[in-house]
Design an enzyme around this catalytic site. Structure first.
Site, short mmCIF file in Angstrom:
data_model
loop_
_atom_site.label_atom_id
_atom_site.label_comp_id
_atom_site.label_asym_id
_atom_site.label_seq_id
_atom_site.Cartn_x
_atom_site.Cartn_y
_atom_site.Cartn_z
N ASP A 117 0.84 -1.20 0.00
CA ASP A 117 0.00 0.00 0.00
C ASP A 117 0.88 1.26 0.00
O ASP A 117 0.59 2.24 -0.70
CB ASP A 117 -0.92 0.01 1.23
CG ASP A 117 -1.88 -1.18 1.20
OD1 ASP A 117 -2.31 -1.57 0.10
OD2 ASP A 117 -2.18 -1.73 2.28
N ASN A 166 9.83 2.55 -3.79
CA ASN A 166 10.61 1.47 -3.15
C ASN A 166 11.18 1.94 -1.83
O ASN A 166 11.19 1.20 -0.84
CB ASN A 166 11.77 1.05 -4.06
CG ASN A 166 11.38 -0.07 -5.01
OD1 ASN A 166 10.36 -0.72 -4.82
ND2 ASN A 166 12.19 -0.30 -6.02
O1 RIB Z 1 -2.46 -4.40 2.48
C1 RIB Z 1 -2.50 -4.62 3.85
C2 RIB Z 1 -3.90 -4.63 4.34
O2 RIB Z 1 -4.57 -5.73 3.80
C3 RIB Z 1 -4.06 -4.76 5.83
O3 RIB Z 1 -3.99 -3.54 6.51
C4 RIB Z 1 -5.38 -5.46 5.98
O4 RIB Z 1 -6.40 -4.58 6.33
C5 RIB Z 1 -5.63 -6.11 4.63
O5 RIB Z 1 -6.76 -5.66 4.06
#
Ligand code: RIB
Length: 293
Positions: A242, A266
């Site tokens: 994320d 990165n």
């Molecule tokens: O990408 C990580 C997330 O994936 C976590 O925070 C959890 O909520 C899942 O959805």
């Protein structure tokens, strides 16, 4: 300040740490249990805000304790929540995470995130139209991903699709998205009839595949390129993807080149894994820049 809109999930992460991952039918004793904000959409929104973007979140929470905590967390990180609504009759989404043997296993219960329907996003059209880049993931209904993809295409707003967790995606969405960012497992499911190298070549400077500590691969129109990641001592890799997606989006929206944005992403992702929790280690802009120089 670039404007980022995120259409996606907001969840509470219920995290157990254990030395051992239980096999099916097995019970093991764990070490700790913590509750921290997560959800791929919320994670990307918080990561982009910490990196200096003006972020608008489009999402749903339950009318409950976890929902309240999530709203406080958005506010504390400067994310605009005008388009995050509590819904009744369901609970805030939860992610049930086991951190064991150096990696995580996650079961997501979408809850209120299933209420992020095309109609819901349509009512938030202004936030989408005002964005320099829209980020979307797949912890929300499939038809919403399709709707957002068409809306961004119609409005001429660049769309970054992070196809996680994995599920089939229509050819139309693949064509309309500006960037698609699977990990290697998601890429294999997205393009089952192609070698990864062929898929990268088919979508130059658009499809890039994240490979954890091996960095990221893409095709620049002439050849395949790998951008190495930064080596760090990882504590918790949850949320690294994320952070990567958000940082790439911020970089591109600010006018950095594709490769510069990947290096920036990165670096941000490598810093994010050094602390516990999906959002716990997400770096500020200053931290990324200090570590890049
Ligand atoms: O990408 C990580 C997330 O994936 C976590 O925070 C959890 O909520 C899942 O959805």
């Amino acid at each position: 300040m670039v404007k980022i809109a995120v259409v996606g999930s907001s969840s509470m992460d219920l995290v157990v740490t254990s030395k051992q991952r239980p096999a099916a039918g097995e019970t093991v004793l764990g070490e700790s249990f913590k509750t921290v904000p997560g959800g791929k959409g919320a994670n990307q929104a918080i990561a982009a805000a910490r990196l200096g973007a003006d972020v608008s979140m489009i999402g749903c929470i339950g009318n409950d304790y976890y929902g309240e905590k999530i709203m406080v967390n958005f506010a504390g990180n400067g994310v605009n929540t005008d388009n995050v609504k509590p819904v009744t009759g369901t609970e805030t989404g939860t992610a049930h995470i086991i951190l064991a043997e150096g990696d995580n296993s996650i079961v997501v219960v979408k809850g209120a995130n299933d209420y992020i329907t095309p109609e819901y996003v349509q009512a938030c059209r202004d936030a989408v139209a005002a964005a320099d880049m829209v980020l979307i993931q797949q912890e929300i209904p499939e038809e919403t991903v399709e709707y957002v993809s068409s809306l961004c295409f119609e409005l001429g707003v660049p769309l970054l699709l992070n196809p996680a967790p994995s599920r089939p995606i229509s050819a139309k969405v693949i064509d309309q998205a500006t960037y698609i960012t699977p990990n290697e497992h998601e890429a294999a499911e997205l393009f089952p009839s192609m070698e990864l190298g062929q898929a990268l070549e088919k979508y130059p400077n658009k499809l890039f595949v994240t490979e954890g500590s091996k960095g990221v691969r893409y095709h620049n129109g002439q050849k395949e390129v790998r951008v190495e990641t930064f080596k760090v001592e990882a504590v918790d890799t949850t949320g690294a993807g994320d952070t990567f997606n958000a940082a790439f989006a911020v970089g591109i929206a600010e006018g950095k080149s594709f490769e510069e944005s990947l290096v920036f992403a990165n670096r941000a992702a490598s810093l994010s894994v050094m602390k516990f929790g999906a959002q716990g280690g997400m770096p500020t802009r200053e931290e990324v820049e200090a570590n890049l120089s």
